[in-house]
Design a protein around this motif. Sequence first.
Motif, PDB file in Angstrom:
ATOM      1  N   TYR A  21       2.679  11.022   8.490  1.00 27.47           N
ATOM      2  CA  TYR A  21       2.841  11.727   7.208  1.00 27.47           C
ATOM      3  C   TYR A  21       1.501  12.290   6.730  1.00 27.47           C
ATOM      4  CZ  TYR A  21       7.705  10.335   6.300  1.00 27.47           C
ATOM      5  OH  TYR A  21       9.079  10.191   6.346  1.00 27.47           O
ATOM      6  N   SER A  22       0.443  11.521   6.894  1.00 24.84           N
ATOM      7  CA  SER A  22      -0.883  11.981   6.468  1.00 24.84           C
ATOM      8  C   SER A  22      -1.307  13.213   7.266  1.00 24.84           C
ATOM      9  CB  SER A  22      -1.914  10.866   6.641  1.00 24.84           C
ATOM     10  OG  SER A  22      -1.623   9.767   5.798  1.00 24.84           O
ATOM     11  N   LYS A  73       2.892   6.235   8.420  1.00 22.41           N
ATOM     12  CA  LYS A  73       1.942   6.666   7.400  1.00 22.41           C
ATOM     13  C   LYS A  73       0.931   7.634   7.990  1.00 22.41           C
ATOM     14  CE  LYS A  73      -0.142   6.905   3.469  1.00 22.41           C
ATOM     15  NZ  LYS A  73       0.475   7.708   2.381  1.00 22.41           N
ATOM     16  N   ASP A  97       4.026   3.583  -3.663  1.00 18.35           N
ATOM     17  CA  ASP A  97       4.158   4.833  -4.416  1.00 18.35           C
ATOM     18  C   ASP A  97       4.597   6.018  -3.557  1.00 18.35           C
ATOM     19  OD1 ASP A  97       3.304   3.491  -6.693  1.00 18.35           O
ATOM     20  OD2 ASP A  97       1.189   3.914  -6.283  1.00 18.35           O
ATOM     21  N   ASP A  98       4.955   5.763  -2.326  1.00 22.11           N
ATOM     22  CA  ASP A  98       5.367   6.849  -1.431  1.00 22.11           C
ATOM     23  C   ASP A  98       6.826   6.642  -1.025  1.00 22.11           C
ATOM     24  OD1 ASP A  98       5.712   8.813   0.458  1.00 22.11           O
ATOM     25  OD2 ASP A  98       3.884   8.344   1.589  1.00 22.11           O
ATOM     26  N   PRO A  99       7.769   7.343  -1.648  1.00 23.27           N
ATOM     27  CA  PRO A  99       9.192   7.137  -1.343  1.00 23.27           C
ATOM     28  C   PRO A  99       9.546   7.443   0.107  1.00 23.27           C
ATOM     29  CG  PRO A  99       8.876   9.093  -2.718  1.00 23.27           C
ATOM     30  CD  PRO A  99       7.570   8.375  -2.691  1.00 23.27           C
ATOM     31  N   ARG A 100       8.752   8.269   0.767  1.00 21.11           N
ATOM     32  CA  ARG A 100       9.025   8.582   2.173  1.00 21.11           C
ATOM     33  C   ARG A 100       8.906   7.341   3.052  1.00 21.11           C
ATOM     34  NH1 ARG A 100       4.631  13.222   3.153  1.00 21.11           N
ATOM     35  NH2 ARG A 100       3.384  11.441   2.417  1.00 21.11           N
ATOM     36  N   MET A 101       8.125   6.360   2.600  1.00 18.57           N
ATOM     37  CA  MET A 101       7.875   5.176   3.404  1.00 18.57           C
ATOM     38  C   MET A 101       8.914   4.075   3.200  1.00 18.57           C
ATOM     39  SD  MET A 101       5.317   5.704   5.360  1.00 18.57           S
ATOM     40  CE  MET A 101       4.961   4.021   5.859  1.00 18.57           C
ATOM     41  N   GLU A 102       9.850   4.276   2.305  1.00 18.50           N
ATOM     42  CA  GLU A 102      10.846   3.234   2.021  1.00 18.50           C
ATOM     43  C   GLU A 102      11.630   2.816   3.267  1.00 18.50           C
ATOM     44  OE1 GLU A 102      14.646   2.384  -0.932  1.00 18.50           O
ATOM     45  OE2 GLU A 102      13.193   3.938  -1.452  1.00 18.50           O
ATOM     46  N   SER A 146       0.810  -1.224   0.000  1.00 17.53           N
ATOM     47  CA  SER A 146       0.000   0.000   0.000  1.00 17.53           C
ATOM     48  C   SER A 146       0.842   1.273   0.000  1.00 17.53           C
ATOM     49  CB  SER A 146      -0.944   0.001   1.204  1.00 17.53           C
ATOM     50  OG  SER A 146      -0.222   0.176   2.409  1.00 17.53           O
ATOM     51  N   HIS A 147       2.129   1.137   0.307  1.00 14.13           N
ATOM     52  CA  HIS A 147       3.004   2.318   0.364  1.00 14.13           C
ATOM     53  C   HIS A 147       4.012   2.343  -0.785  1.00 14.13           C
ATOM     54  CE1 HIS A 147       1.223   2.817   4.245  1.00 14.13           C
ATOM     55  NE2 HIS A 147       1.796   1.745   4.743  1.00 14.13           N
ATOM     56  N   ASP A 173       0.666  16.106   5.969  1.00 15.59           N
ATOM     57  CA  ASP A 173       0.167  16.498   4.638  1.00 15.59           C
ATOM     58  C   ASP A 173      -1.144  17.275   4.729  1.00 15.59           C
ATOM     59  OD1 ASP A 173       2.328  15.207   3.536  1.00 15.59           O
ATOM     60  OD2 ASP A 173       1.225  13.399   2.975  1.00 15.59           O
TER      61      ASP A 173
END
Length: 591
Positions: A538-539, A535, A474-479, A471-472, A542
């Motif tokens: 970050y949400s 996540k 597409d979010d490079p911050r979550m790598e 689910s993550h 955002d």
Amino acid sequence: MPSYTAPIKDLQFVLHDVLKISEQPIDGFDELDRDFTAAVLEEAGKLASEVLAPLNAVGDTEGCTLENGTVRTPTGFKAAFDQMRSGGWTSVDCDPAYGGQGLPYALHTATQEPQVSANMAFNMYQGLTHGAYSAIWWHGSEAQKQTYLPRLTTCEWTGTMNLTEPHCGTDLGLMRTKAEPHDDGTYRITGQKIFISAGDHDLAENIIHLVLAKIPDGPDGIKGVSLFIVPKFLVNEDGSLGDRNAVSVGKLEKKMGIHGNATCVMNYDGATGFLVGEAHKGMRAMFTMMNEARLGVGLQGYAQAEAAYQNALIYAKERLQGRDVMGAKNPDGPADPLIVHPDIRRNLMEQKSFIEGARALTVWGAYLIDRAHRLNDEAADGLISLLTPVIKGFQTDLGFQSCVQAQQVYGGHGYIEETGMSQFARDARIAMIYEGANGIQALDLVGRKLAQSGGKHIMAFFELVKTECKSHADDPRMEPFVEPLKTASKQLQQAAAYFMQAGMKNPNNALAGSYDFMHLMGHVCLGLMWTQMAKAAYSALDSGEEDTDFFNAKIKTGQFYMARQLPACAAHLARIESGAETVMGLEEAQF
């Protein structure tokens, strides 16, 4: 004296940002908006910090005393217990039909944390009562429910669980306590039980003991165990208290910690008992208490660590010792505060990252119980069954370790009783032992839970982790969260596969690795929690949330856990795959 402040913002973060509890399609959850839970937790925090925390050292110093067959609790405990009862804190999730508030178990769990952190020994009187309430609610007759539940709900009466005997602990099939049938349908209970927490005290009018015993001519071993209600005072038909039952306190145990809770040897000398559920099916009913208690003990592990951490953090910020190697941070003073030093930071970050991850795991576990009970969700029931030994075993091991680390921040002062750090460590130590010692939790996980329903629940857990990682994508911050979690999950799967292969050839290969597997899975669980928390943080950022320091701290703490703690999974896997040969290598005489 140590101080304590309830971590309300952290609890709110788990409930609303991570679990989104008020949005869940479960009866009663729509009432749990942020304002409501904040108000409840604020009041729970006040009770903890203003009433219970000041009594923690009192309970530790005074302990309980046995006078003329009755246990006296430490100074102030009775008044505090009455204040807790009058505030409704004993009935948060209890059935409204018996005077409860009917709120979700997840909220009950969140309100328990501050009480446990503030005064673990005190909280046990209520916690054990809640377990007795649950056992009777699930397995008792309607008459038993009407007689006992209203007063257990309010803690006008309290409850206990009586399993252990001098010659048997975990192996309950060896118990000798007998239940002789009587003509009036009751039983006469005879035997001795030991290590009975809250076995007697002066906090309530009556104590409702739930006692495991064997009915003569029943099946051998664990299949012949039945469960009985054995009140301290018999209850008349109108609900008033009758004669004193033939149950007494043999002695009070002198213990390493939790001095404010009465740990009793209980003697049953032909006491009148009432069968709960079916004869010879007592373990089914007792496990209702034990599974709830194991989640509660897992909470004790991190809640004691939270209290110790809070004080270690204050000390690290105030205590001046040495200079920062990168340049003085307190140039006008004789030295810099301890917190500037990298090893102190490491110590504090290990505590912080464990506590916050364990909090999320425990509240999620309580939420799964709500799903299982309120929605008859079999998947949730299976998942919490799998996770229970991990929550209990892993979190109490690391909770004790964290208390020791907090003590270490104080240096020599941590070894002096007046700072209070010793008590946190001593109180936390029992959580690794009672409600099934942690080695038993590991054996339960590997020997029973992995194979339960054909491995369905562990496979569901693996799929849950896989879905979270995907689910993550597409979010490079979550790598920094997703990649370590993927690796750790694969290591956990590899360990489970090893048990299937090597364990079939030699069961000792699985049993010798069970403790490492429990810890490996515990780290994966906390890795999953930190991924979800990152996540959520970050949400929040955002969406323009103003408290950026709080959410950025969550992300950085999670990054620490993933980078510094999750790699322990590799070591656990290596030990598991080394098998049983070196563990079992010595002959008995060679030890």
